[in-house]
Design a protein around this motif. Structure first.
Motif, PDB file in Angstrom:
ATOM      1  N   TRP A  58      40.528  31.975  26.148  1.00 26.97           N
ATOM      2  CA  TRP A  58      40.862  32.996  27.135  1.00 26.97           C
ATOM      3  C   TRP A  58      40.904  34.382  26.499  1.00 26.97           C
ATOM      4  O   TRP A  58      40.489  35.357  27.104  1.00 26.97           O
ATOM      5  CB  TRP A  58      42.213  32.659  27.774  1.00 26.97           C
ATOM      6  CG  TRP A  58      42.613  33.604  28.850  1.00 26.97           C
ATOM      7  CD1 TRP A  58      42.231  33.555  30.154  1.00 26.97           C
ATOM      8  CD2 TRP A  58      43.460  34.738  28.717  1.00 26.97           C
ATOM      9  NE1 TRP A  58      42.793  34.591  30.849  1.00 26.97           N
ATOM     10  CE2 TRP A  58      43.570  35.340  29.983  1.00 26.97           C
ATOM     11  CE3 TRP A  58      44.151  35.311  27.659  1.00 26.97           C
ATOM     12  CZ2 TRP A  58      44.319  36.471  30.207  1.00 26.97           C
ATOM     13  CZ3 TRP A  58      44.900  36.437  27.895  1.00 26.97           C
ATOM     14  CH2 TRP A  58      44.983  37.005  29.152  1.00 26.97           C
ATOM     15  N   SER A  62      36.022  37.071  27.989  1.00 23.01           N
ATOM     16  CA  SER A  62      36.556  37.821  29.121  1.00 23.01           C
ATOM     17  C   SER A  62      36.150  37.218  30.460  1.00 23.01           C
ATOM     18  O   SER A  62      36.827  37.442  31.465  1.00 23.01           O
ATOM     19  CB  SER A  62      36.112  39.272  29.035  1.00 23.01           C
ATOM     20  OG  SER A  62      34.706  39.349  29.093  1.00 23.01           O
ATOM     21  N   ASP A  63      35.055  36.453  30.523  1.00 23.71           N
ATOM     22  CA  ASP A  63      34.646  35.871  31.800  1.00 23.71           C
ATOM     23  C   ASP A  63      35.583  34.747  32.251  1.00 23.71           C
ATOM     24  O   ASP A  63      35.530  34.321  33.402  1.00 23.71           O
ATOM     25  CB  ASP A  63      33.204  35.363  31.732  1.00 23.71           C
ATOM     26  CG  ASP A  63      32.979  34.345  30.629  1.00 23.71           C
ATOM     27  OD1 ASP A  63      33.784  34.318  29.688  1.00 23.71           O
ATOM     28  OD2 ASP A  63      31.995  33.588  30.716  1.00 23.71           O
ATOM     29  N   ARG A  65      38.831  35.188  32.327  1.00 25.59           N
ATOM     30  CA  ARG A  65      39.992  35.854  32.909  1.00 25.59           C
ATOM     31  C   ARG A  65      39.741  36.180  34.380  1.00 25.59           C
ATOM     32  O   ARG A  65      38.627  36.499  34.777  1.00 25.59           O
ATOM     33  CB  ARG A  65      40.301  37.139  32.144  1.00 25.59           C
ATOM     34  CG  ARG A  65      40.679  36.871  30.726  1.00 25.59           C
ATOM     35  CD  ARG A  65      41.031  38.142  30.001  1.00 25.59           C
ATOM     36  NE  ARG A  65      40.712  37.956  28.600  1.00 25.59           N
ATOM     37  CZ  ARG A  65      40.222  38.863  27.818  1.00 25.59           C
ATOM     38  NH1 ARG A  65      39.984  40.068  28.262  1.00 25.59           N
ATOM     39  NH2 ARG A  65      39.959  38.597  26.561  1.00 25.59           N
ATOM     40  N   VAL A  66      40.788  36.106  35.141  1.00 29.41           N
ATOM     41  CA  VAL A  66      40.690  36.423  36.560  1.00 29.41           C
ATOM     42  C   VAL A  66      40.913  37.916  36.736  1.00 29.41           C
ATOM     43  O   VAL A  66      41.875  38.480  36.228  1.00 29.41           O
ATOM     44  CB  VAL A  66      41.753  35.635  37.360  1.00 29.41           C
ATOM     45  CG1 VAL A  66      41.728  36.045  38.820  1.00 29.41           C
ATOM     46  CG2 VAL A  66      41.536  34.155  37.209  1.00 29.41           C
ATOM     47  N   THR A  67      40.028  38.550  37.457  1.00 25.09           N
ATOM     48  CA  THR A  67      40.212  39.971  37.770  1.00 25.09           C
ATOM     49  C   THR A  67      40.770  40.062  39.181  1.00 25.09           C
ATOM     50  O   THR A  67      40.223  39.462  40.120  1.00 25.09           O
ATOM     51  CB  THR A  67      38.889  40.743  37.673  1.00 25.09           C
ATOM     52  OG1 THR A  67      37.921  40.111  38.500  1.00 25.09           O
ATOM     53  CG2 THR A  67      38.383  40.753  36.250  1.00 25.09           C
ATOM     54  N   PRO A  68      41.845  40.776  39.347  1.00 26.32           N
ATOM     55  CA  PRO A  68      42.431  40.865  40.691  1.00 26.32           C
ATOM     56  C   PRO A  68      41.533  41.678  41.619  1.00 26.32           C
ATOM     57  O   PRO A  68      41.087  42.775  41.290  1.00 26.32           O
ATOM     58  CB  PRO A  68      43.763  41.570  40.458  1.00 26.32           C
ATOM     59  CG  PRO A  68      43.623  42.267  39.160  1.00 26.32           C
ATOM     60  CD  PRO A  68      42.601  41.517  38.362  1.00 26.32           C
ATOM     61  N   ASP A  69      41.220  41.103  42.766  1.00 28.89           N
ATOM     62  CA  ASP A  69      40.443  41.827  43.765  1.00 28.89           C
ATOM     63  C   ASP A  69      41.072  41.556  45.127  1.00 28.89           C
ATOM     64  O   ASP A  69      41.511  40.458  45.419  1.00 28.89           O
ATOM     65  CB  ASP A  69      38.968  41.416  43.738  1.00 28.89           C
ATOM     66  CG  ASP A  69      38.759  39.930  43.885  1.00 28.89           C
ATOM     67  OD1 ASP A  69      39.737  39.181  43.698  1.00 28.89           O
ATOM     68  OD2 ASP A  69      37.638  39.515  44.190  1.00 28.89           O
TER      69      ASP A  69
END
Length: 83
Positions: A58, A62-63, A65-69
């Motif tokens: 993790w 970086s892929d 990781r969850v990006t908040p959208d």
């Protein structure tokens, strides 16, 4: 007089034999202990890495990781989704 010195001589020889056996035992014991400590350290390190492997991935990928959208869910929305 030689009768009284004979048991003392055999006791001294027996004491030296015991010391020699103890030294041999200590040498084997220390050799085994050192090598088993190395094996144990290897197992400890590999087990630690295996345990935290997901976290290590993790950090470096970086892929993963969850990006908040979008918007955050409210407690009420989560409760309705559970029901």
């Amino acid at each position: 007089m030689s009768d009284t010195t004979a048991p003392r001589a055999s006791l001294a020889a027996n004491g030296k034999a015991k010391r020699s056996n103890r030294r041999k035992f200590y040498a084997v014991h220390s050799w085994l202990g050192f090598h088993l400590a190395l094996v144990t350290a290897l197992i400890l390190c590999s087990g630690t890495i295996a345990t935290v492997a997901n976290e290590i991935d993790w950090i470096f990928q970086s892929d993963m990781r969850v990006t908040p959208d979008g918007e955050k869910a409210t407690w009420g929305a989560m409760e309705r989704a559970v029901e």
